[in-house]
Write a protein that holds these residues in place. Structure first.
Motif, PDB file in Angstrom:
ATOM      1  N   ARG A 108       0.853  -1.186   0.000  1.00 60.57           N
ATOM      2  CA  ARG A 108       0.000   0.000   0.000  1.00 60.57           C
ATOM      3  C   ARG A 108       0.891   1.238   0.000  1.00 60.57           C
ATOM      4  O   ARG A 108       1.244   1.769   1.040  1.00 60.57           O
ATOM      5  N   PRO A 109       1.244   1.748  -1.173  1.00 59.28           N
ATOM      6  CA  PRO A 109       2.172   2.875  -1.248  1.00 59.28           C
ATOM      7  C   PRO A 109       1.533   4.234  -1.017  1.00 59.28           C
ATOM      8  O   PRO A 109       2.239   5.237  -0.934  1.00 59.28           O
ATOM      9  N   GLY A 110       0.202   4.317  -0.945  1.00 51.23           N
ATOM     10  CA  GLY A 110      -0.455   5.613  -0.772  1.00 51.23           C
ATOM     11  C   GLY A 110      -1.789   5.450  -0.083  1.00 51.23           C
ATOM     12  O   GLY A 110      -2.261   4.338   0.168  1.00 51.23           O
ATOM     13  N   ALA A 111      -2.425   6.583   0.233  1.00 56.19           N
ATOM     14  CA  ALA A 111      -3.676   6.556   0.986  1.00 56.19           C
ATOM     15  C   ALA A 111      -4.770   5.790   0.254  1.00 56.19           C
ATOM     16  O   ALA A 111      -5.506   5.008   0.864  1.00 56.19           O
ATOM     17  N   ASP A 112      -4.896   6.009  -1.047  1.00 56.92           N
ATOM     18  CA  ASP A 112      -5.910   5.307  -1.832  1.00 56.92           C
ATOM     19  C   ASP A 112      -5.293   4.419  -2.901  1.00 56.92           C
ATOM     20  O   ASP A 112      -5.963   4.034  -3.859  1.00 56.92           O
ATOM     21  N   HIS A 113      -4.012   4.108  -2.768  1.00 64.65           N
ATOM     22  CA  HIS A 113      -3.287   3.299  -3.749  1.00 64.65           C
ATOM     23  C   HIS A 113      -2.874   1.957  -3.152  1.00 64.65           C
ATOM     24  O   HIS A 113      -2.490   1.876  -1.981  1.00 64.65           O
ATOM     25  N   PHE A 114      -2.946   0.930  -3.969  1.00 64.24           N
ATOM     26  CA  PHE A 114      -2.352  -0.361  -3.669  1.00 64.24           C
ATOM     27  C   PHE A 114      -1.412  -0.712  -4.812  1.00 64.24           C
ATOM     28  O   PHE A 114      -1.491  -0.137  -5.904  1.00 64.24           O
ATOM     29  N   ALA A 115      -0.530  -1.645  -4.547  1.00 67.29           N
ATOM     30  CA  ALA A 115       0.423  -2.053  -5.573  1.00 67.29           C
ATOM     31  C   ALA A 115       0.611  -3.554  -5.499  1.00 67.29           C
ATOM     32  O   ALA A 115       0.497  -4.175  -4.433  1.00 67.29           O
ATOM     33  N   VAL A 116       0.873  -4.149  -6.654  1.00 66.98           N
ATOM     34  CA  VAL A 116       1.231  -5.558  -6.753  1.00 66.98           C
ATOM     35  C   VAL A 116       2.488  -5.619  -7.605  1.00 66.98           C
ATOM     36  O   VAL A 116       2.519  -5.056  -8.713  1.00 66.98           O
ATOM     37  N   HIS A 117       3.524  -6.260  -7.113  1.00 72.32           N
ATOM     38  CA  HIS A 117       4.767  -6.306  -7.879  1.00 72.32           C
ATOM     39  C   HIS A 117       5.423  -7.666  -7.709  1.00 72.32           C
ATOM     40  O   HIS A 117       5.166  -8.402  -6.749  1.00 72.32           O
ATOM     41  N   GLY A 118       6.262  -8.000  -8.677  1.00 67.91           N
ATOM     42  CA  GLY A 118       6.946  -9.278  -8.626  1.00 67.91           C
ATOM     43  C   GLY A 118       7.924  -9.409  -9.759  1.00 67.91           C
ATOM     44  O   GLY A 118       7.943  -8.607 -10.714  1.00 67.91           O
ATOM     45  N   ALA A 119       8.768 -10.410  -9.667  1.00 62.27           N
ATOM     46  CA  ALA A 119       9.806 -10.650 -10.665  1.00 62.27           C
ATOM     47  C   ALA A 119       9.379 -11.768 -11.610  1.00 62.27           C
ATOM     48  O   ALA A 119       8.423 -12.507 -11.348  1.00 62.27           O
ATOM     49  N   GLY A 120      10.115 -11.857 -12.726  1.00 62.12           N
ATOM     50  CA  GLY A 120       9.871 -12.932 -13.676  1.00 62.12           C
ATOM     51  C   GLY A 120       8.865 -12.619 -14.749  1.00 62.12           C
ATOM     52  O   GLY A 120       8.429 -13.524 -15.473  1.00 62.12           O
TER      53      GLY A 120
END
Length: 681
Positions: free
Chosen positions: A319-331
């Motif tokens: 959760r990088p911000g108040a109303d933001h979510f993030a999904v990250h990964g390699a490959g």
């Protein structure tokens, strides 16, 4: 007085001084840390100091005063009260730190009062009976040793059974309490033996030294225990602060700092990495409908859904911000995997969310950026994903988009435009131009439409489409609306002539301004300030304003009509609920969108639709304006169809105020029915 009596006196007074010092130490720590057990420990050692001092004094007076002497009685009562206070305070304080028991002030007061009562009672018992010296000695001294010894031994055993490894303070305290308790019980047994006539053991009188030593070690153990506890509290606070620094408190997800560190590591050690940035776009509406509790529920539920999808795909949620979510990964070597995850996220967020009897509908947009194709650092990759997400949001609700290089140029252009717009207000770079509106029958000028233009220092004259969409995010749209209305009213005031029919001016306002409760009052103030009659001003709104908040729109229209200002529905025919709005909202007229005007001669269906619009409007008593007349054939068609007013390049293009005055001198207005004018932003 023999040598052993002198040694015993030294032990008493030395112990009293040591106990007083320990009491001061714990009082100091209490002022620093404000822990209740520290106050109880300080009281315990202070009571011990009083007991030892009083006991030593009583030993000095023993050979000089009778046991029933008032001074001996007072000293005995003080000594015994202090002895029981010391036991109770030590027990309460140790339980408070050992079991984290928080005693109330009332509980502590009752316990200490009972201890004092027991001390007074045992001090006065058998005091005036010379033949009961053995019973008196047992109650005053023996019982005190029994109670204190049992309490100390019980606490020592209980602490010893639960001490953790490496906790020196608890271990030392437990050992010292056990030894102290056994020593006191040993002394008690000596008093019992003496009472029944058994001679005392030869080492009995030496146990007072052991008591002094164990009391010192109890104090040291408690101090070490305290310092170890405070160290653990500091470490826990540090761990909590570190968690707050790296994790979001509401959702438990990693925050932006943690996400960027992890993402940067993935970008350095993997062939490819992807970042999907998700924003909940309607949290403001949820806050209005359900309050901030509803927002928290929406965020927590969204976090659970997103994290579940991320985990199923071997990715990490954040959760990088108040109303933001993030999904990250390699490959991630291709777009297909990231696209599949984005679709899963949007599908999950579209599922119903019920809370407190409400359906919290979620709207989201997703931006996708891939490394190393789009960026080579975590910060840059997040910026790329945000640009893609912003474009997805502008494309519509529940959409995703991949980053493309043109988005970077667009973002920089928007940033520059926003900065220039702020400067434009400060430098008065906005101008009004006016396009005439003609009567549909006589083709005489009956009003003007005011059009705002931006005279950019480098880019020249800009139309509203080039900048109007950036004003609301900057919070400037209301200021521009007010400026346009006021300037239009000033201009229209200068057109009026006493011997001619009044000319009207119409202003197209934004939804943000029109829906404000103070809008009608602002219009009334502008009319009074400029001196323009209310009947000469016409406010124009687009259909989407009425569609979004029909109740608010109806209220604003009613207030404007009470003032005397006319209200027109602009771009009629382009929305989905035009007929419903004509029936429910008290408009004075409507403007047929120019898209119908352009094709009216070449598309029979458009011609039929426009005839139906005219018939419907006239049946409801509404005036109709056709905008965008560009040819003589279009003019002839609309005149034949009975359109009330006409506007377009076929007659006049937009012009500045001076040109309007010159035009009116050449073609002065004649008596015509009142009409309205539009200001298009």
């Amino acid at each position: 007085m023999d040598d052993w009596a002198i040694l015993e006196l030294l032990v008493y007074f030395t112990g009293s001084l040591i106990a007083l010092t320990q009491s001061v130490v714990f009082a100091h720590y209490y002022r620093l840390f404000r822990r209740d057990h520290l106050l109880l420990w300080s009281l315990s050692f202070f009571a011990l100091a009083i007991y030892l001092g009083a006991a030593g004094t009583s030993l000095l007076l023993m050979s000089k005063l009778a046991s029933a002497h008032p001074l001996r009685l007072v000293i005995s009562c003080i000594s015994l009260m202090a002895a029981y206070l010391q036991v109770v305070s030590l027990v309460l304080g140790t339980i408070a730190i050992w079991r984290t028991q928080r005693w109330t002030r009332k509980q502590i007061s009752i316990a200490l009062a009972l201890a004092c009562l027991v001390g007074v009672c045992t001090g006065l018992a058998y005091a005036f009976d010379p033949g009961s010296s053995q019973q008196r000695m047992f109650l005053r001294v023996g019982l005190r040793y029994l109670v204190t010894g049992v309490a100390a031994l019980s606490m020592g055993v209980a602490i010893a059974r639960r001490w953790p490894r490496g906790r020196l303070g608890q271990q030392l305290t437990a050992i010292a309490l056990c030894v102290y308790g056994l020593d006191l019980l040993h002394v008690f047994s000596g008093y019992v033996a003496q009472t029944i006539g058994t001679p005392l053991w030869p080492w009995f009188r030496q146990t007072s030294l052991l008591s002094l030593i164990t009391q010192i070690f109890i104090g040291y153990g408690l101090v070490i225990w305290l310092l170890e506890n405070e160290r653990d509290r500091a470490e826990s606070a540090t761990d909590a602060a570190e968690r707050l620094r790296l994790f979001d408190q509401l959702t438990g997800l990693p925050n932006r700092s943690q996400m960027l560190d992890h993402l940067g590591h993935q970008m350095q050690h993997a062939q490819g990495a992807a970042l999907l940035l998700v924003r909940l776009d309607n949290l403001g509406n949820i806050a209005v409908a359900s309050g901030m509790d509803g927002v928290d529920v929406a965020l927590a539920s969204s976090a659970e859904r997103i994290e579940e999808i991320a985990r199923a795909n071997g990715l990490v949620a954040a959760r990088p911000g108040a109303d933001h979510f993030a999904v990250h990964g390699a490959g991630f070597g291709a777009d297909g995997g990231a696209q599949r995850v984005a679709e899963q996220i949007l599908a999950a967020l579209s599922l119903p969310l019920f809370w407190s009897g409400r359906d919290l509908a979620l709207e989201a947009s997703v931006g996708i950026a891939l490394a190393p194709r789009d960026a080579r650092t975590a910060d840059a990759l997040q910026s790329c994903a945000e640009m893609a997400r912003a474009r997805a949001h502008r494309d519509g609700a529940m959409r995703y988009r991949f980053y493309a290089p043109d988005l970077d140029a667009e973002a920089k252009s928007r940033l520059a435009l926003q900065s220039e717009l702020r400067t434009a207000f400060a430098n008065s770079e906005f101008r009004l131009e006016f396009q005439p509106i003609l009567d549909g029958w006589s083709l005489e000028i009956c009003g003007f439409e005011a059009l705002v233009r931006w005279h950019h220092p480098q880019r020249g004259r800009l139309l509203p489409d080039a900048f109007i969409h950036e004003l609301e995010p900057l919070g400037l749209i209301e200021a521009l609306d007010k400026w346009v209305i006021e300037q239009a009213c000033l201009a229209a005031r200068n057109w009026q002539r006493a011997d001619h029919e009044p000319l009207t001016v119409a202003v197209n306002v934004s939804a943000h301004s029109f829906q404000r409760r103070e809008f009608a009052a602002m219009i009334d103030a502008i009319l009074e300030r400029t001196g323009l009659r209310a009947a000469c001003l016409e406010i124009e709104i687009i259909e989407s304003i009425a569609l979004e908040h029909p109740e608010r729109a109806a209220l604003s229209i009613d207030r404007l009509r009470e003032i005397g200002v006319r209200v027109m529905l602009d771009d009629f025919g382009t929305g989905f609920s035009s007929l419903k709005h004509l029936r429910q909202l008290p408009f004075d007229g409507l403007k047929i969108d120019h898209s119908f005007v352009v094709d009216v001669l070449i598309d029979p269906r458009d011609a039929a639709i426009v005839r139906a619009m005219l018939a419907l409007a006239h049946s409801l008593g509404l005036e109709v304006v056709a905008e965008g007349i560009e040819t003589a054939a279009q003019l002839a068609w609309f005149q034949a169809a009975g359109c009330d007013r006409l506007q377009g390049f076929h007659f006049h293009r937009s012009m500045e105020q001076q040109a309007v005055i010159e035009l009116l001198q050449l073609h002065p207005p004649v008596a015509t029915p009142p009409v309205a004018q539009d200001i298009v932003l």
